[in-house]
Motif scaffolding. Sequence first.
Motif, short mmCIF file in Angstrom:
data_model
loop_
_atom_site.label_atom_id
_atom_site.label_comp_id
_atom_site.label_asym_id
_atom_site.label_seq_id
_atom_site.Cartn_x
_atom_site.Cartn_y
_atom_site.Cartn_z
N TYR A 34 17.26 60.69 -4.28
CA TYR A 34 16.87 61.53 -5.42
C TYR A 34 17.81 62.72 -5.58
O TYR A 34 18.10 63.16 -6.69
CB TYR A 34 15.43 62.03 -5.27
CG TYR A 34 14.40 61.01 -5.65
CD1 TYR A 34 14.00 60.84 -6.97
CD2 TYR A 34 13.81 60.19 -4.68
CE1 TYR A 34 13.04 59.90 -7.32
CE2 TYR A 34 12.85 59.25 -5.03
CZ TYR A 34 12.48 59.11 -6.34
OH TYR A 34 11.53 58.18 -6.70
N GLY A 35 18.33 63.23 -4.47
CA GLY A 35 19.23 64.38 -4.53
C GLY A 35 20.53 64.11 -5.27
O GLY A 35 21.22 65.05 -5.68
N ASP A 36 20.89 62.85 -5.47
CA ASP A 36 22.09 62.50 -6.22
C ASP A 36 21.84 62.40 -7.73
O ASP A 36 22.76 62.11 -8.49
CB ASP A 36 22.67 61.16 -5.73
CG ASP A 36 23.34 61.29 -4.38
OD1 ASP A 36 23.43 62.42 -3.85
OD2 ASP A 36 23.77 60.24 -3.84
N GLY A 37 20.60 62.64 -8.14
CA GLY A 37 20.27 62.60 -9.57
C GLY A 37 20.81 63.83 -10.29
O GLY A 37 21.42 64.73 -9.67
N PRO A 38 20.59 63.91 -11.60
CA PRO A 38 21.05 65.07 -12.37
C PRO A 38 20.49 66.38 -11.81
O PRO A 38 19.35 66.43 -11.32
CB PRO A 38 20.50 64.81 -13.78
CG PRO A 38 20.21 63.36 -13.82
CD PRO A 38 19.88 62.94 -12.42
N LYS A 48 14.60 65.19 -1.70
CA LYS A 48 15.99 64.94 -2.10
C LYS A 48 16.66 63.82 -1.30
O LYS A 48 17.53 63.13 -1.81
CB LYS A 48 16.82 66.22 -2.03
CG LYS A 48 16.42 67.23 -3.10
CD LYS A 48 17.41 68.36 -3.20
CE LYS A 48 16.98 69.38 -4.22
NZ LYS A 48 17.10 68.94 -5.59
N THR A 49 16.22 63.59 -0.06
CA THR A 49 16.80 62.51 0.74
C THR A 49 16.05 61.19 0.60
O THR A 49 16.49 60.18 1.13
CB THR A 49 16.85 62.90 2.23
OG1 THR A 49 15.53 63.14 2.69
CG2 THR A 49 17.74 64.13 2.45
N LYS A 50 14.94 61.22 -0.11
CA LYS A 50 14.19 59.97 -0.35
C LYS A 50 14.97 59.11 -1.35
O LYS A 50 15.80 59.60 -2.11
CB LYS A 50 12.78 60.26 -0.86
CG LYS A 50 11.95 61.12 0.07
CD LYS A 50 11.72 60.44 1.40
CE LYS A 50 10.87 61.31 2.32
NZ LYS A 50 10.75 60.76 3.65
N ILE A 51 14.66 57.83 -1.37
CA ILE A 51 15.45 56.88 -2.16
C ILE A 51 14.93 56.75 -3.59
O ILE A 51 13.78 56.39 -3.82
CB ILE A 51 15.48 55.50 -1.47
CG1 ILE A 51 16.02 55.63 -0.05
CG2 ILE A 51 16.30 54.49 -2.29
CD1 ILE A 51 17.40 56.24 0.06
N MET A 52 15.82 57.06 -4.55
CA MET A 52 15.50 56.92 -5.97
C MET A 52 15.72 55.48 -6.44
O MET A 52 14.98 54.97 -7.28
CB MET A 52 16.38 57.87 -6.80
CG MET A 52 16.09 57.81 -8.29
SD MET A 52 16.88 59.14 -9.26
CE MET A 52 18.59 59.01 -8.79
N HIS A 53 16.73 54.82 -5.90
CA HIS A 53 16.99 53.43 -6.25
C HIS A 53 17.82 52.78 -5.16
O HIS A 53 18.77 53.38 -4.65
CB HIS A 53 17.73 53.31 -7.59
CG HIS A 53 18.07 51.89 -7.93
ND1 HIS A 53 17.12 50.97 -8.30
CD2 HIS A 53 19.26 51.22 -7.90
CE1 HIS A 53 17.71 49.80 -8.51
NE2 HIS A 53 19.01 49.92 -8.27
#
Length: 137
Positions: A34-38, A48-53
């Motif tokens: 999630y931390g790599d999102g906008p 932020k370290t959990k997986i968004m995809h």
Amino acid sequence: MQVNPYLFYNGNCEEALKYYQKALGAQIEAMMPYGDGPADMPVPADWKTKIMHARITVDGEVLMASDATPGDYHQPQGMSVALAVEDPADAERRFNALAEGGTVRMPFGKTFFSNGFGMCVDRFGIPWMVNCPKEDM
């Protein structure tokens, strides 16, 4: 068109996919936290370290997954991820690996329709069916 299961986890997606890598020989092809999102995407600091995809393949078949957003996780019901494995010994090995630390719903064994079949819920809450189909099935 391609149809793929999309699995949601309760904050342990990365751990689950790394387990499938070991237990099933899965290949992790993508894992975006999630931390790599906008920058303007609202994400709790501890998420932020959990997986968004994520995307993995198991013997060439695609599974996608993510950690459900906080408060949105629900235990999977009314579905199972089904593995068809040609070799009965390999099917049983994969079943046992998935069942380890989880719950066995139907022990792996021969059935009238299969050289080996079993149902379990893995330690991450995902229901699985492992089948070694008979040749005429």
